[in-house]
Design an enzyme around this catalytic site. Structure first.
Site, PDB file in Angstrom:
ATOM      1  N   GLU A 106      51.474  63.125  57.363  1.00  0.00           N
ATOM      2  CA  GLU A 106      50.565  63.266  57.499  1.00  0.00           C
ATOM      3  C   GLU A 106      50.090  65.126  58.465  1.00  0.00           C
ATOM      4  O   GLU A 106      49.139  65.059  58.933  1.00  0.00           O
ATOM      5  CB  GLU A 106      49.070  62.580  57.565  1.00  0.00           C
TER       6      GLU A 106
HETATM    7  C1  TNX Z   1      48.226  56.769  57.825  1.00  0.00           C
HETATM    8  S1  TNX Z   1      51.377  55.613  57.329  1.00  0.00           S
HETATM    9  C2  TNX Z   1      48.583  56.446  58.244  1.00  0.00           C
HETATM   10  C3  TNX Z   1      48.988  56.071  60.073  1.00  0.00           C
HETATM   11  C4  TNX Z   1      47.611  55.503  59.764  1.00  0.00           C
HETATM   12  C5  TNX Z   1      47.014  54.041  59.022  1.00  0.00           C
HETATM   13  C6  TNX Z   1      45.480  53.376  59.110  1.00  0.00           C
HETATM   14  C7  TNX Z   1      50.797  56.910  57.927  1.00  0.00           C
HETATM   15  C8  TNX Z   1      52.444  57.440  57.951  1.00  0.00           C
HETATM   16  N1  TNX Z   1      49.913  57.087  58.957  1.00  0.00           N
HETATM   17  O1  TNX Z   1      48.527  57.620  60.904  1.00  0.00           O
HETATM   18  O2  TNX Z   1      47.630  54.864  61.144  1.00  0.00           O
HETATM   19  O3  TNX Z   1      47.743  54.977  57.503  1.00  0.00           O
HETATM   20  O4  TNX Z   1      45.963  52.765  57.871  1.00  0.00           O
END
Ligand code: TNX
Length: 524
Positions: free
Chosen positions: A338
């Site tokens: 992300e």
């Molecule tokens: C996605 S999974 C994210 C996290 C969040 C999560 C909450 C991932 C690699 N990134 O930063 O905490 O969703 O479900």
């Protein structure tokens, strides 16, 4: 006539009551090993119709002596002593131990059980656990533990009989990496809470604990060369909580505690995104040279390290060098997810360079599936969480995948729409959905050979303590553990849910705050 009838009736009542009392006080000793409710389900189990009684004369014998064997025997004794109140003396022997003993051997296992498997041979006279490695012995002990009455998990002496069904078990895992992840960045968890999580996952033969040690909301691991990371960046968490961090001594203590339970710690420093706590602690890590405020909300994807500055790579090198020095396990997790405000043309060379830095510390990188947008170093593992396309890119490069598909394995999702805590962005995941899938058929193009294992991430935006963590992890985590251990050909939800239902007593004895899903026939 009436009196006679009454007397007859009273006598009948008394006889019935006595019979009833007798049956309810003396449970029949178990004799059918194949009916036991072991999670994860072993590869093969045969019964011999006998029962092994554990009693105050039972000792633990080790075949020869080594540090590993001694530690394993001590671990087993520590498990058995509180609830039984027996001594479980540990004795080294070169020959067959006497009747009534538990026998641990690192020399007699079948080669076919591999590194982590074990043979468990139980007769009315002896319990013998053999393995080719201490990890295998440890796994055999976890199975043996589940054969004992649930009261074995109690912390105080229980006055019951400790009988177990006899027979043979041959067992070994499908995947070598069976993981759980705990996010201690969004809400900090104490050393004691992390240790409790390690205790609980190791019951189910989970052998990796990935710790998400940094994020926008907090930096949780002391770095001596960059002290402000924790002095400043460790002081917040989501909401108004105080945050916190592990000193290096505390981190090493966690690593040791985990190693004793054959759990390897995988430390994650998430980058280049999810870095607000670091950026707030050191202005020079920001592209504009200005430190942002600390962040205590739940947004993602707004922060990035300055990928064009050399100081960023000096920072990463020093952080990973300190972490690698405290981490005996082979992996460092570099995050990579992300990074919405890092340009793709910056993200790709960044991730490639970070893998090189990790390699210089002697470790192998794991990163979230986005890292496969760039070139993966040989050995780098991509953790599939959301993009099948990214996962496919990793496979095309010959990389292995760690399987954490959010719609199945994200145990921070709610069970149903009414669950008090948890997210729903990847769906609601009741116990059946978390269990009933096969990593090798989930996505086209991802097969057994591409997969190193499976991991259940527990993100902590919505939870603040270990009791909430237990509620989301139990009972989904034992199911994920079984996916990692047991061949798909021998598992089904309909059979699993019955075994799981029989674990309610164990969950209670271990004081686990579990979700009593309506889909499971709980036997309490
Ligand atoms: C996605 S999974 C994210 C996290 C969040 C999560 C909450 C991932 C690699 N990134 O930063 O905490 O969703 O479900």
């Amino acid at each position: 006539m009436y009196i006679k009838k009454l007397t007859y009736h009273v006598i009948c009542c008394i006889i019935t009551a006595v019979l009833f009392l007798h049956v309810s006080c003396t449970t029949q000793p178990p004799t059918d090993l194949t009916k036991e409710n072991i999670i994860p389900k072993p590869v093969s189990v045969t019964a011999n119709g006998e029962t092994f009684p554990l009693n105050m004369n039972t000792s633990i014998y080790t075949q020869g002596s080594s540090e590993d064997l001694d530690k394993t025997a001590e671990y087993l004794a520590g498990l058995l002593r509180p609830a039984t109140g027996f001594d479980f003396e540990i004795i080294v022997t070169e020959t067959a131990p006497p009747k009534g003993s538990i026998f641990l051997s690192l020399s007699d296992a079948d080669a076919s059980v591999g590194d982590e498997g074990y043979n468990l041979e139980i007769t009315k006279k002896l319990v013998k656990i053999s393995a080719n490695s201490p990890a295998g012995l440890f796994n055999g002990i976890q199975t043996f533990r589940q054969l004992l009455p649930a009261e074995i998990e109690m912390k105080s002496k229980q006055n019951i009989e400790w009988n177990i069904a006899a027979g043979s078990i041959t067992d070994y895992p499908v995947y070598s990496y069976r993981g759980a992840m705990l996010d201690v960045a969004r809400h900090f968890m104490s050393v004691e809470e992390v240790k409790r999580y390690i205790d609980l996952i190791s019951v189910y033969k989970i052998n990796y604990l990935h710790l998400h040690l940094s994020d926008d909301q907090g930096w949780r691991i002391e770095i001596k060369s960059w002290p402000n990371l924790t002095e400043h960046g460790g002081q917040t968490e989501i909401g108004d909580g105080p945050g916190g961090f592990f000193t290096q001594e505390q981190y090493k203590d966690i690593v040791r505690y985990a190693a004793y339970r054959h759990v390897t710690i995988v430390p994650e420093i998430d980058m280049p995104g999810h870095t607000n706590a670091a950026l707030a602690s050191y202005p020079e890590l920001n592209a504009n040279g200005k430190a942002p405020e600390l962040y205590t909300g739940t947004r993602v994807g707004f922060s990035t390290l300055a990928t064009h500055k050399e100081i960023t790579y000096k920072f990463i090198k020093e952080v990973f060098t300190e972490i690698a020095g405290m981490t005996p396990g082979p992996y460092i997790h570099i995050g990579g997810d992300e990074s919405h405000v890092t340009k793709k043309e910056d993200y790709i060379p960044f991730v490639e360079r970070v893998q090189d830095i990790v390699a210089e510390t002697g470790k192998t990188s794991i990163g979230w599936d986005e890292i496969s947008l760039g070139t993966l170093r040989p050995g780098t593992i991509a953790q599939y969480w959301s993009s099948a396309e990214n996962a496919g890119n990793a496979v095309a490069q010959g990389a292995k995948l760690l399987m954490s598909p959010a719609s199945r394995a994200y145990i921070d999702m709610k069970y149903d729409t009414t669950t008090r805590i948890g997210y729903t962005w990847a769906g609601v995941i009741d116990v059946d959905k978390a269990y009933n899938w096969d990593p090798t058929t989930l996505e086209t193009g991802i097969g057994r050979d591409n997969i190193i294992g499976i991991e259940a991430p527990l993100w902590t935006e919505t939870i603040t303590n270990i009791k909430d963590a237990e509620f989301l992890a139990f009972p989904r985590l034992p199911g994920i553990a079984e996916i990692g251990w047991t061949p798909m050909s021998t598992r089904s939800w309909d059979e699993y849910k019955v075994r799981l239902g029989n674990h309610a007593k164990r969950f209670k004895a271990m004081d686990i705050n579990y979700y009593p899903s309506k889909l499971v026939p709980w036997i309490e």
